[in-house]
Each structure stands twice: as structure tokens, then as C-alpha cells.
Design a protein around this motif. Structure first.
Motif, PDB file in Angstrom:
ATOM      1  N   ASN A 126       0.808  -1.205   0.000  1.00 23.00           N
ATOM      2  CA  ASN A 126       0.000   0.000   0.000  1.00 23.00           C
ATOM      3  C   ASN A 126       0.852   1.271   0.000  1.00 23.00           C
ATOM      4  O   ASN A 126       0.349   2.338  -0.329  1.00 23.00           O
ATOM      5  N   HIS A 127       2.116   1.156   0.387  1.00 22.21           N
ATOM      6  CA  HIS A 127       2.985   2.324   0.308  1.00 22.21           C
ATOM      7  C   HIS A 127       3.542   2.447  -1.105  1.00 22.21           C
ATOM      8  O   HIS A 127       3.802   1.455  -1.783  1.00 22.21           O
ATOM      9  N   GLU A 128       3.752   3.685  -1.545  1.00 24.08           N
ATOM     10  CA  GLU A 128       4.191   3.936  -2.914  1.00 24.08           C
ATOM     11  C   GLU A 128       5.480   3.194  -3.272  1.00 24.08           C
ATOM     12  O   GLU A 128       5.624   2.682  -4.391  1.00 24.08           O
ATOM     13  N   THR A 129       6.419   3.114  -2.335  1.00 21.94           N
ATOM     14  CA  THR A 129       7.703   2.492  -2.669  1.00 21.94           C
ATOM     15  C   THR A 129       7.557   0.989  -2.898  1.00 21.94           C
ATOM     16  O   THR A 129       8.167   0.436  -3.821  1.00 21.94           O
ATOM     17  N   THR A 130       6.750   0.324  -2.062  1.00 19.54           N
ATOM     18  CA  THR A 130       6.530  -1.106  -2.269  1.00 19.54           C
ATOM     19  C   THR A 130       5.795  -1.343  -3.580  1.00 19.54           C
ATOM     20  O   THR A 130       6.105  -2.281  -4.325  1.00 19.54           O
ATOM     21  N   TYR A 131       4.822  -0.506  -3.882  1.00 19.21           N
ATOM     22  CA  TYR A 131       4.095  -0.610  -5.147  1.00 19.21           C
ATOM     23  C   TYR A 131       5.057  -0.474  -6.325  1.00 19.21           C
ATOM     24  O   TYR A 131       5.003  -1.256  -7.281  1.00 19.21           O
ATOM     25  N   LEU A 132       5.951   0.501  -6.266  1.00 20.64           N
ATOM     26  CA  LEU A 132       6.921   0.712  -7.342  1.00 20.64           C
ATOM     27  C   LEU A 132       7.839  -0.494  -7.511  1.00 20.64           C
ATOM     28  O   LEU A 132       8.144  -0.909  -8.636  1.00 20.64           O
ATOM     29  N   MET A 133       8.273  -1.067  -6.405  1.00 16.69           N
ATOM     30  CA  MET A 133       9.167  -2.219  -6.480  1.00 16.69           C
ATOM     31  C   MET A 133       8.449  -3.426  -7.068  1.00 16.69           C
ATOM     32  O   MET A 133       9.010  -4.168  -7.891  1.00 16.69           O
ATOM     33  N   ILE A 134       7.210  -3.647  -6.664  1.00 15.67           N
ATOM     34  CA  ILE A 134       6.447  -4.766  -7.217  1.00 15.67           C
ATOM     35  C   ILE A 134       6.245  -4.585  -8.716  1.00 15.67           C
ATOM     36  O   ILE A 134       6.388  -5.530  -9.501  1.00 15.67           O
ATOM     37  N   SER A 135       5.928  -3.356  -9.141  1.00 17.38           N
ATOM     38  CA  SER A 135       5.766  -3.076 -10.564  1.00 17.38           C
ATOM     39  C   SER A 135       7.039  -3.412 -11.329  1.00 17.38           C
ATOM     40  O   SER A 135       6.991  -3.978 -12.432  1.00 17.38           O
TER      41      SER A 135
END
Length: 278
Positions: A126-135
Motif C-alpha cells: 500500500n505504500h508507494e515504494t513497495t508498489y513501485l518495487m512490485i511493478s
């Protein structure tokens, strides 16, 4: 483990000021964050909390805003219930990877499904950084690769890397909760090729990696990039996050200093994930 929650009320309150405040608190050792309508809530193990942290110069002498604090002791409890009621919502990343907790029901189908029992570890997506890494992971070919997940939190990045075909994943976090939580989440997701260790970059030195993920705050990245570079195979790549767009020049300069070439970055609400090649 008992935690201390510090509710932080920035004045004036704005998204930018909340982002700056969260970054400052992260550098002071706070591990997890959430937001309410009028505050940023920061969590830190009570054993690591000192009142002096709230008198740090970065907080009290910030020219952009003032901060009022309110502290509360959070006893050891059923963190599933806490997250279910307050923080963790199912998340679908790039319409390909669903992240949910064991208590989430009636969720959509996805190519990859990761079940996270978050407890107090950072990394639900849910945090932007984790989202970016998953992407970023969803775009990589990880077949047969040796992967390192530094600051693994819940283990979510290493778990997805395994699902994407990584041969072996090394997951490291300095926090005991994160270490245990990664082990638990690997078991929940039937991922057996993750080697989890508690510690910091000092544990590195013998193994070599094809891919490294480091979703860690800015100062730790600047400190440890030389170590990461030393354990990268030729043509290996590293994706780093946990910092803002304005921090990218400093991160890039340090990366190039240790022999890494920039290979682009993605941005989400001013948070950045940057890629470098050895």
C-alpha cells in the motif's frame, strides 16, 4: 513486542509536509507508518524509543512546518486485528499481482497472489515504494536468477521474485519482527527457496547476486551502496527505493561512484524507484 505509537500533527498540514515528516521519522528509526485525517502515526519498538527522538533538530527546526506529538504505548497484541480494522486493504498491482491478508475474502483473481500476514513489518504494497518495487519485479525476467532482498520487511518482494522464477532469494532485515514475519509469509505462500537472515549489509560478502532489491531509506542506501555493488555479478541490476524525487541525484551520484550505471527510474507521488546496472 510492545510498540510506541507517536501521532504527529504537522502545522500546516499538507501532503508534502507529511511526506517530509515521514522521511525524517524514518531516519530516526521509526519502522512503520499510517495516516489519519489529521496526523501521521509512526511506530517504533518501545525498547528503541526515547523522548529525545522527538527533539531532534530535523523535527524542531524545520522551517516549513511545526509538529505537535502525542505518544501512546501499544501493547503486544493480535496485529492481524489491528491491520484488518485500520490499515491493510487488498491491493492489485498493474492488474497482475494481488496482495491480500489472510482475513481478506472475495478478492479478485490475479496472475500472482501474495498473502501477507503483516504484523508490524513494513511492506504490504500500500505504500508507494513497495508498489513501485512490485511493478518493477513484474517487468523483469528472473528465471534462474540469484536475488537479494535488503530490508525485506514482510518478505513481499522476495516472495514475488520467487514466484517469478528466481532460483534463490536471500532476504535480510535488521528488525527481528521483519525476520520472523518474512519466514511466516514465505511459509504461507509455499515459497521454499528464500534464505532469511536478521542483520544488515554486514552479512554480505561471500555470495554474488544477479538482482538486488533495496527498499530502504535514503541514508542507509547511501551508506550501503558500496557493499551492494561489491556483491553484484557482472551485468547484475539493483533497484532501490525508499526516497523522494529530490534525493535521486544523491543516490545516482553514489551509485555511479561505486561503478553502477543508471538505467532509468519510476515515480509515484514523488517517491522513486531507480534502477542501476553493474
Amino acid at each position: 513486542m510492545e510498540y510506541t505509537k507517536v501521532s504527529c500533527f504537522p502545522e500546516p498540514d499538507s501532503e508534502t509536509n507529511r511526506e517530509i515528516l515521514t522521511a525524517q521519522l524514518g531516519e530516526l528509526g521509526f519502522e512503520s507508518f499510517s495516516e489519519t485525517d489529521d496526523a501521521v502515526e509512526a511506530f517504533i519498538p518501545s525498547s528503541a524509543y526515547r523522548e529525545e527522538l522527538l527533539h531532534d533538530e530535523s523535527l524542531v527546526n524545520n522551517p516549513l512546518f511545526k509538529v505537535r506529538f502525542q505518544t501512546e504505548i501499544i501493547p503486544d497484541q493480535n496485529w492481524n486485528e489491528v491491520w484488518e480494522k485500520n490499515y491493510f486493504q487488498p491491493l492489485l498491482v498493474e492488474n497482475r499481482c494481488l496482495i491480500r491478508a489472510p482475513f481478506h475474502k472475495d478478492t479478485p483473481k490475479a496472475e500472482y497472489e501474495i498473502v501477507i500476514d503483516p504484523r508490524m513489518a513494513f511492506g504490504t504494497g500500500n505504500h508507494e515504494t513497495t508498489y513501485l518495487m512490485i511493478s518493477a519485479i513484474l517487468q523483469q525476467d528472473l528465471q534462474g536468477k540469484q536475488v537479494l532482498d535488503m530490508g525485506c520487511g514482510t518478505g513481499i518482494l522476495g516472495i514475488l521474485a520467487s514466484m517469478r522464477g528466481a532460483d534463490m532469494v536471500k532476504a535480510i532485515d535488521i528488525d527481528e519482527w521483519s525476520y520472523k514475519n518474512t519466514l511466516e509469509n514465505a511459509e504461507i505462500n509455499n515459497v521454499t527457496n528464500i534464505d532469511v537472515a536478521q542483520g544488515d549489509a554486514g552479512l554480505l560478502g561471500k555470495e554474488k547476486f544477479d538482482v538486488i532489491y533495496a527498499n530502504i531509506q535514503r541514508n542507509i542506501l547511501l551508506q550501503d551502496l558500496p557493499v551492494y555493488a561489491s556483491v553484484m555479478c557482472k551485468d547484475a541490476e539493483i533497484i532501490v527505493s525508499g526516497f523522494y524525487r529530490e534525493d535521486l541525484p544523491a543516490i545516482s551520484a553514489k551509485a555511479e561512484e561505486v561503478g553502477l550505471k543508471p538505467a532509468g527510474y519510476e515515480e509515484r507521488n514523488n517517491w522513486v524507484a531507480a534502477r542501476f546496472i553493474r
